[in-house]
Motif scaffolding. Structure first.
Motif, PDB file in Angstrom:
ATOM      1  N   GLY A 212       4.912   3.456  18.520  1.00  0.00           N
ATOM      2  CA  GLY A 212       4.877   2.474  19.581  1.00  0.00           C
ATOM      3  C   GLY A 212       3.660   1.585  19.566  1.00  0.00           C
ATOM      4  N   THR A 213       2.693   1.875  18.680  1.00  0.00           N
ATOM      5  CA  THR A 213       1.506   1.024  18.591  1.00  0.00           C
ATOM      6  C   THR A 213       1.897  -0.327  18.002  1.00  0.00           C
ATOM      7  OG1 THR A 213       0.134   2.975  18.206  1.00  0.00           O
ATOM      8  CG2 THR A 213      -0.819   0.818  17.672  1.00  0.00           C
ATOM      9  N   ASN A 214       1.411  -1.346  18.634  1.00  0.00           N
ATOM     10  CA  ASN A 214       1.699  -2.695  18.149  1.00  0.00           C
ATOM     11  C   ASN A 214       0.747  -3.029  16.993  1.00  0.00           C
ATOM     12  OD1 ASN A 214       2.640  -5.301  17.873  1.00  0.00           O
ATOM     13  ND2 ASN A 214       1.318  -6.115  19.492  1.00  0.00           N
ATOM     14  N   VAL A 215       1.310  -3.178  15.810  1.00  0.00           N
ATOM     15  CA  VAL A 215       0.505  -3.521  14.629  1.00  0.00           C
ATOM     16  C   VAL A 215       0.719  -5.005  14.326  1.00  0.00           C
ATOM     17  CG1 VAL A 215       0.042  -3.039  12.217  1.00  0.00           C
ATOM     18  CG2 VAL A 215       0.773  -1.187  13.738  1.00  0.00           C
ATOM     19  N   PRO A 216      -0.289  -5.804  14.501  1.00  0.00           N
ATOM     20  CA  PRO A 216      -0.106  -7.249  14.274  1.00  0.00           C
ATOM     21  C   PRO A 216       0.051  -7.556  12.774  1.00  0.00           C
ATOM     22  CG  PRO A 216      -2.410  -6.765  14.667  1.00  0.00           C
ATOM     23  CD  PRO A 216      -1.661  -5.466  14.888  1.00  0.00           C
ATOM     24  N   ALA A 217       0.710  -8.667  12.498  1.00  0.00           N
ATOM     25  CA  ALA A 217       0.851  -9.136  11.108  1.00  0.00           C
ATOM     26  C   ALA A 217      -0.503  -9.597  10.589  1.00  0.00           C
ATOM     27  CB  ALA A 217       1.855 -10.276  11.045  1.00  0.00           C
ATOM     28  N   ALA A 218      -0.702  -9.461   9.313  1.00  0.00           N
ATOM     29  CA  ALA A 218      -1.987  -9.829   8.711  1.00  0.00           C
ATOM     30  C   ALA A 218      -1.764 -10.540   7.369  1.00  0.00           C
ATOM     31  CB  ALA A 218      -2.853  -8.590   8.515  1.00  0.00           C
ATOM     32  N   ASN A 219      -2.715 -11.411   7.052  1.00  0.00           N
ATOM     33  CA  ASN A 219      -2.701 -12.110   5.765  1.00  0.00           C
ATOM     34  C   ASN A 219      -3.584 -11.359   4.774  1.00  0.00           C
ATOM     35  OD1 ASN A 219      -1.102 -14.136   6.886  1.00  0.00           O
ATOM     36  ND2 ASN A 219      -2.904 -15.320   7.530  1.00  0.00           N
ATOM     37  N   THR A 220      -3.126 -11.306   3.552  1.00  0.00           N
ATOM     38  CA  THR A 220      -3.902 -10.664   2.484  1.00  0.00           C
ATOM     39  C   THR A 220      -3.952 -11.594   1.282  1.00  0.00           C
ATOM     40  OG1 THR A 220      -3.140  -8.486   3.205  1.00  0.00           O
ATOM     41  CG2 THR A 220      -4.113  -8.643   0.997  1.00  0.00           C
ATOM     42  N   TYR A 221      -5.161 -11.770   0.769  1.00  0.00           N
ATOM     43  CA  TYR A 221      -5.362 -12.621  -0.422  1.00  0.00           C
ATOM     44  C   TYR A 221      -5.968 -11.771  -1.530  1.00  0.00           C
ATOM     45  CZ  TYR A 221      -4.813 -16.308   3.049  1.00  0.00           C
ATOM     46  OH  TYR A 221      -4.344 -17.104   4.040  1.00  0.00           O
ATOM     47  N   SER A 222      -5.593 -12.102  -2.763  1.00  0.00           N
ATOM     48  CA  SER A 222      -6.120 -11.322  -3.882  1.00  0.00           C
ATOM     49  C   SER A 222      -6.313 -12.209  -5.108  1.00  0.00           C
ATOM     50  CB  SER A 222      -5.160 -10.168  -4.231  1.00  0.00           C
ATOM     51  OG  SER A 222      -3.910 -10.677  -4.680  1.00  0.00           O
ATOM     52  N   ALA A 223      -7.241 -11.795  -5.938  1.00  0.00           N
ATOM     53  CA  ALA A 223      -7.475 -12.426  -7.237  1.00  0.00           C
ATOM     54  C   ALA A 223      -7.851 -11.320  -8.203  1.00  0.00           C
ATOM     55  CB  ALA A 223      -8.583 -13.477  -7.136  1.00  0.00           C
ATOM     56  N   ARG A 224      -7.221 -11.315  -9.389  1.00  0.00           N
ATOM     57  CA  ARG A 224      -7.449 -10.207 -10.307  1.00  0.00           C
ATOM     58  C   ARG A 224      -7.433 -10.700 -11.753  1.00  0.00           C
ATOM     59  NH1 ARG A 224      -7.725  -4.984  -9.944  1.00  0.00           N
ATOM     60  NH2 ARG A 224      -7.288  -5.138  -7.727  1.00  0.00           N
ATOM     61  N   LEU A 225      -8.347 -10.146 -12.514  1.00  0.00           N
ATOM     62  CA  LEU A 225      -8.429 -10.383 -13.951  1.00  0.00           C
ATOM     63  C   LEU A 225      -8.057  -9.075 -14.644  1.00  0.00           C
ATOM     64  CD1 LEU A 225      -9.297 -12.469 -16.166  1.00  0.00           C
ATOM     65  CD2 LEU A 225     -11.524 -11.341 -16.164  1.00  0.00           C
ATOM     66  N   SER A 226      -7.029  -9.124 -15.510  1.00  0.00           N
ATOM     67  CA  SER A 226      -6.550  -7.898 -16.145  1.00  0.00           C
ATOM     68  C   SER A 226      -6.579  -8.048 -17.665  1.00  0.00           C
ATOM     69  CB  SER A 226      -5.113  -7.579 -15.685  1.00  0.00           C
ATOM     70  OG  SER A 226      -4.226  -8.629 -16.050  1.00  0.00           O
ATOM     71  N   ALA A 227      -6.682  -6.919 -18.335  1.00  0.00           N
ATOM     72  CA  ALA A 227      -6.701  -6.902 -19.799  1.00  0.00           C
ATOM     73  C   ALA A 227      -6.002  -5.641 -20.276  1.00  0.00           C
ATOM     74  CB  ALA A 227      -8.132  -6.941 -20.323  1.00  0.00           C
ATOM     75  N   SER A 228      -5.289  -5.770 -21.412  1.00  0.00           N
ATOM     76  CA  SER A 228      -4.622  -4.617 -22.014  1.00  0.00           C
ATOM     77  C   SER A 228      -4.721  -4.731 -23.524  1.00  0.00           C
ATOM     78  CB  SER A 228      -3.147  -4.548 -21.582  1.00  0.00           C
ATOM     79  OG  SER A 228      -2.445  -5.702 -22.026  1.00  0.00           O
ATOM     80  N   TYR A 229      -4.690  -3.589 -24.183  1.00  0.00           N
ATOM     81  CA  TYR A 229      -4.837  -3.581 -25.646  1.00  0.00           C
ATOM     82  C   TYR A 229      -4.217  -2.309 -26.187  1.00  0.00           C
ATOM     83  CZ  TYR A 229      -7.060  -3.330 -30.233  1.00  0.00           C
ATOM     84  OH  TYR A 229      -7.285  -3.235 -31.584  1.00  0.00           O
ATOM     85  N   GLU A 230      -3.413  -2.460 -27.242  1.00  0.00           N
ATOM     86  CA  GLU A 230      -2.835  -1.303 -27.907  1.00  0.00           C
ATOM     87  C   GLU A 230      -3.683  -0.953 -29.123  1.00  0.00           C
ATOM     88  OE1 GLU A 230       1.178   0.208 -30.293  1.00  0.00           O
ATOM     89  OE2 GLU A 230       1.227  -1.675 -29.147  1.00  0.00           O
TER      90      GLU A 230
END
Length: 501
Positions: free
Chosen positions: A143-161
């Motif tokens: 019953g708790t009112n959870v307000p909507a929220a904005n989330t921003y992200s920035a990510r640098l990823s790397a992979s190597y076999e």
């Protein structure tokens, strides 16, 4: 003691694993090459820098060029500016060559894709989302009112076999082999196009010469009908001679019309090679002269044929690619090690994403290998090994075919040269016979049938001589094609493909 044994066994097991999954060492299939072509008059031990002069003054070098070296403009040995122009036009406009050039680009791009696996793959992602969590997801009472929220992200990823068991390197080798095979196929298409243009051109000129010979026969028959008609009107001869003369004239005219159909077909074929609509192309009449000089092409050593022929080079590259794919198939049975890393930030506003307090990062390594695959990987290895056997068989068949084509054309030129010598003597004799028969008939000492027989024999011999000279030109081109083309200086596949774009 156990520690010492473990230290000695571990490197040995690692080496065995690496050896087991790596591509097998490529072994060149054994091919028995003769010391000299059976039909060739060239000495087997010709020096690598032996320079030969053709009948027209053109020089040809008996050498050992590698298949990757550019082919020479061999058609210039015929000293025919029209032919030079036609070959240049076909090289620029032929659609089959356009297709082959496009396939070269595709194969090189595929090789580039395989090469990309050698270096780490780095990516960047920026995102924004708006979401509302349920109280349960947020860890709050019902019953708790959870307000909507904005989330921003920035990510640098790397992979190597990590290429532990040669999958990447084998895949790169296979892609390079495929690209080499396609490039060699391009050179084969280019050589075939140039040879087809030259052979169609000489076939057209041979037909022009044959048409000129038949037209001359028609003129003689027309004159014979006129003379015979006058003698019939004067009562010197009977209707039989006049009827035979008209029959011979109609037959000669029919042959001339039939040759025009053959010429039209050859002209249309040349238009297609030049990349032009047949309706918009017409080739002027240019009878092939008996005195036209044909270059004398030395066959060289049989072993150099394996280096000159682009189709053999293509089969060679295909073998190497098939051998490398065995390594790719074997590596699938062993562990694959993938490294991953990422860094970025998450915040409730875009400005917060780049704050130090919003930073996040990860480092990971994953080692995976199949346990139960139902025999899939083992079957793939068997398939790859069978593909190599197929490529080896195709290579050997290409070599056998190449030797046979050279021998065929060398024998053809030798036999045609002998025929030409005999026909030249036959032409002289037939002309003398026709001249004597004409004089005997005019003097009333010979029959008209004897005159017709002598004239018909002369027309046949002259026509055969013209056809034979065309055959010699076409067979000369076929020999050059069988030898892999010229080997002087010409544009490489890169330059030619770029010029077409």
């Amino acid at each position: 003691m156990k520690t010492m044994i473990a230290r000695g066994v571990a490197p040995l097991m690692a080496a065995l694993l690496l050896t087991a999954c790596a591509a097998p060492e490529f072994k060149q299939p054994s091919i028995t090459t003769p010391t000299a072509f059976k039909e060739s008059q060239t000495a087997p031990a010709a020096a690598a820098n032996d320079v030969r002069s053709a009948a027209d003054g053109t020089t040809w070098t008996v050498g050992r060029p590698a298949e990757a070296q550019p082919r020479g403009e061999w058609w210039r040995a015929f000293n025919d500016e029209t032919l030079n122009g036609l070959v240049a036009e076909a090289t620029a406009n032929n659609q089959n060559l356009t297709v082959a050039a496009a396939r070269v680009k595709q194969a090189r791009a595929i090789a580039g894709i395989a090469e990309a696996d050698r270096i780490p793959q780095v990516g960047v992602g920026v995102g924004a989302e708006r979401a509302r969590l349920s109280p349960l997801e947020a860890g709050l009472p019902k019953g708790t009112n959870v307000p909507a929220a904005n989330t921003y992200s920035a990510r640098l990823s790397a992979s190597y076999e990590v290429d532990l068991f040669g999958r990447v390197s084998s895949n790169v080798a296979a892609a390079r082999g495929d690209a080499g095979a396609v490039e060699a196929t391009y050179r084969s298409v280019l050589l075939s196009l140039q040879a087809d243009v030259a052979q169609t051109y000489f076939r057209l000129r041979s037909l022009d010469a044959e048409i000129a010979t038949v037209n001359h026969t028609v003129q003689l028959r027309e004159e014979s009908v006129r003379v015979t008609g006058r003698r019939f009107d004067a009562g010197d001869i009977g209707e039989f001679d006049l009827s035979r003369a008209k029959t011979e004239l109609a037959t000669a005219r029919s042959e001339a019309i039939g040759l025009q159909r053959q010429r039209a077909t050859a002209e249309h074929a040349l238009a297609v090679l030049l990349g032009k609509p047949a309706s918009n192309f017409s080739a002027p009449s240019a009878p092939l002269s008996d005195a036209a000089a044909l270059p004398l092409i030395p066959a060289g050593l049989p072993s150099t044929l394996l280096e000159r022929r682009p189709d053999i080079a293509s089969a060679q590259r295909s073998m190497e690619a098939a051998n490398a794919r065995i390594g790719v198939a074997r590596s699938a049975m062993f562990p694959a090690l993938n490294l991953s890393a990422g860094a970025g930030g998450v915040g409730t506003s875009f400005a917060e994403v780049f704050k130090w307090s919003s930073r996040s990062w990860l480092l990971g390594a994953a080692l995976s290998m199949p346990l139960i695959d139902g025999g899939r990987n083992r079957s793939n290895i068997v398939r790859s090994e069978a593909a190599l056997e197929e490529a080896v068989g195709s290579y050997r068949q290409s070599v056998l075919t190449a030797f046979a084509e050279v021998e065929d054309n060398l024998a053809g030129l030798r036999i045609l040269a002998g025929q030409s010598a005999e026909l030249e003597a036959a032409v002289v004799s037939a002309r003398r016979s026709a001249d004597l028969a004409q004089k005997l008939y005019d003097a009333g000492r010979g029959s008209y049938l004897e005159l017709l027989d002598a004239q018909r024999n002369l027309a046949t011999v002259e026509r055969n001589a013209v056809q034979l000279h065309g055959d010699r030109a076409i067979t000369t081109v076929a020999l050059i094609r069988a030898l892999g083309g010229g080997w002087d200086a010409a544009a490489r596949v890169d330059d030619t493909a770029q010029a077409r774009n």
